[in-house]
Design a protein around this motif. Structure first.
Motif, mmCIF file in Angstrom:
data_model
loop_
_atom_site.group_PDB
_atom_site.id
_atom_site.type_symbol
_atom_site.label_atom_id
_atom_site.label_comp_id
_atom_site.label_asym_id
_atom_site.label_seq_id
_atom_site.Cartn_x
_atom_site.Cartn_y
_atom_site.Cartn_z
ATOM 1 N N GLU A 1 1.194 -3.631 -6.763
ATOM 2 C CA GLU A 1 1.020 -4.844 -5.962
ATOM 3 C C GLU A 1 2.084 -5.005 -4.890
ATOM 4 O O GLU A 1 1.792 -5.413 -3.777
ATOM 5 N N ASP A 2 3.329 -4.711 -5.202
ATOM 6 C CA ASP A 2 4.422 -4.984 -4.273
ATOM 7 C C ASP A 2 4.889 -3.771 -3.472
ATOM 8 O O ASP A 2 5.943 -3.828 -2.842
ATOM 9 N N ILE A 3 4.142 -2.693 -3.518
ATOM 10 C CA ILE A 3 4.544 -1.510 -2.757
ATOM 11 C C ILE A 3 3.428 -1.183 -1.769
ATOM 12 O O ILE A 3 2.333 -0.794 -2.161
ATOM 13 N N GLN A 4 3.736 -1.385 -0.491
ATOM 14 C CA GLN A 4 2.709 -1.244 0.553
ATOM 15 C C GLN A 4 3.010 -0.144 1.560
ATOM 16 O O GLN A 4 2.168 0.171 2.391
ATOM 17 N N THR A 5 4.225 0.436 1.513
ATOM 18 C CA THR A 5 4.604 1.440 2.511
ATOM 19 C C THR A 5 5.182 2.681 1.835
ATOM 20 O O THR A 5 5.587 2.645 0.674
ATOM 21 N N GLU A 6 5.246 3.761 2.622
ATOM 22 C CA GLU A 6 5.867 4.985 2.131
ATOM 23 C C GLU A 6 7.331 4.756 1.767
ATOM 24 O O GLU A 6 7.825 5.291 0.777
ATOM 25 N N PRO B 1 9.148 -4.822 -14.672
ATOM 26 C CA PRO B 1 7.682 -4.814 -14.686
ATOM 27 C C PRO B 1 7.120 -4.658 -13.268
ATOM 28 O O PRO B 1 7.588 -5.316 -12.339
ATOM 29 N N PHE B 2 6.151 -3.767 -13.143
ATOM 30 C CA PHE B 2 5.432 -3.565 -11.887
ATOM 31 C C PHE B 2 3.957 -3.785 -12.184
ATOM 32 O O PHE B 2 3.410 -3.181 -13.108
ATOM 33 N N PHE B 3 3.328 -4.650 -11.401
ATOM 34 C CA PHE B 3 1.911 -4.934 -11.602
ATOM 35 C C PHE B 3 1.061 -3.971 -10.779
ATOM 36 O O PHE B 3 1.400 -3.636 -9.645
ATOM 37 N N ILE B 4 -0.033 -3.541 -11.379
ATOM 38 C CA ILE B 4 -0.885 -2.522 -10.779
ATOM 39 C C ILE B 4 -2.086 -3.187 -10.116
ATOM 40 O O ILE B 4 -2.828 -3.925 -10.764
ATOM 41 N N GLU B 5 -2.249 -2.898 -8.845
ATOM 42 C CA GLU B 5 -3.398 -3.403 -8.093
ATOM 43 C C GLU B 5 -4.628 -2.557 -8.399
ATOM 44 O O GLU B 5 -5.714 -3.070 -8.628
ATOM 45 N N SER B 6 -4.444 -1.233 -8.404
ATOM 46 C CA SER B 6 -5.536 -0.329 -8.753
ATOM 47 C C SER B 6 -4.955 0.997 -9.228
ATOM 48 O O SER B 6 -3.831 1.350 -8.880
ATOM 49 N N SER B 7 -5.736 1.704 -10.045
ATOM 50 C CA SER B 7 -5.310 3.021 -10.515
ATOM 51 C C SER B 7 -6.532 3.841 -10.890
ATOM 52 O O SER B 7 -7.587 3.291 -11.210
ATOM 53 N N SER B 8 -6.370 5.145 -10.820
ATOM 54 C CA SER B 8 -7.449 6.057 -11.216
ATOM 55 C C SER B 8 -6.837 7.387 -11.605
ATOM 56 O O SER B 8 -5.745 7.746 -11.145
#
Length: 175
Positions: free
Chosen positions: A69-74, A50-57
């Protein structure tokens, strides 16, 4: 979550920003139904995580721009690049009439308007240009093209699908 309990939503296709955002290709005719998800399952090493979504469009026609949520870098985004996305089957929109999802008709009895019960749907083969019903009739495999004009009725309650096949098509397998 088991993969059998989920449906394929799409695939992480490319990075969108240096802050770890990604673009996911959505395999759906109605991408707008999935723009406000709280989470998705990402297949990593044959497991659904499971990956939680901070935002999407929505992005262009069939892409969803996602910030997890847990992915902040390239570099973190690189680790999930090309991964498949899944959602629980319970999140599939309900279909009506003779429309159905492939997984929901497995095990249905197939009634031919001329020949009566010709077996049970064992699988739907969609690997070729034309999807096929794979029907099991007492160990004999019958292949029928999945063509809307052949489908007369779908009875979810009684788990039957009624087909009107061209004369001779089913007979090839049963003779």
């Amino acid at each position: 979550m088991r993969k059998e309990d989920c449906f394929y939503l799409g695939k992480i296709a490319k990075k969108f920003s240096f802050k770890g955002e990604v673009l996911a290709y959505l395999d759906t005719d109605e991408p707008e139904l999935y723009q406000n998800l709280e989470s998705v399952f990402v297949e990593i090493n044959k497991s659904l995580v499971p990956f939680f979504i901070e935002s999407s469009s929505l992005h262009k026609d069939k892409f969803l721009r996602i910030r997890f949520e847990d992915i902040q870098t390239e570099e973190e985004a690189d680790e999930i690049m090309g991964s498949e996305l899944y959602l629980p089957l319970s999140m599939l929109p309900k279909l009506e009439g003779t429309q159905f999802y492939y997984h929901e008709v497995i095990g249905f009895d197939v009634i031919d308007t001329r020949l009566g019960n010709i077996g049970k749907i064992a699988a739907i083969n969609d690997s070729g240009a034309q999807p096929l019903f794979e029907i099991d009739k007492n160990g004999t495999e019958i292949l029928i093209p999945l063509i809307d004009d052949f489908i007369i009725a779908l009875d979810r309650a009684n788990k039957t699908i009624t087909l009107e096949t061209p004369k001779g098509l089913v007979d090839l397998y049963l003779s």
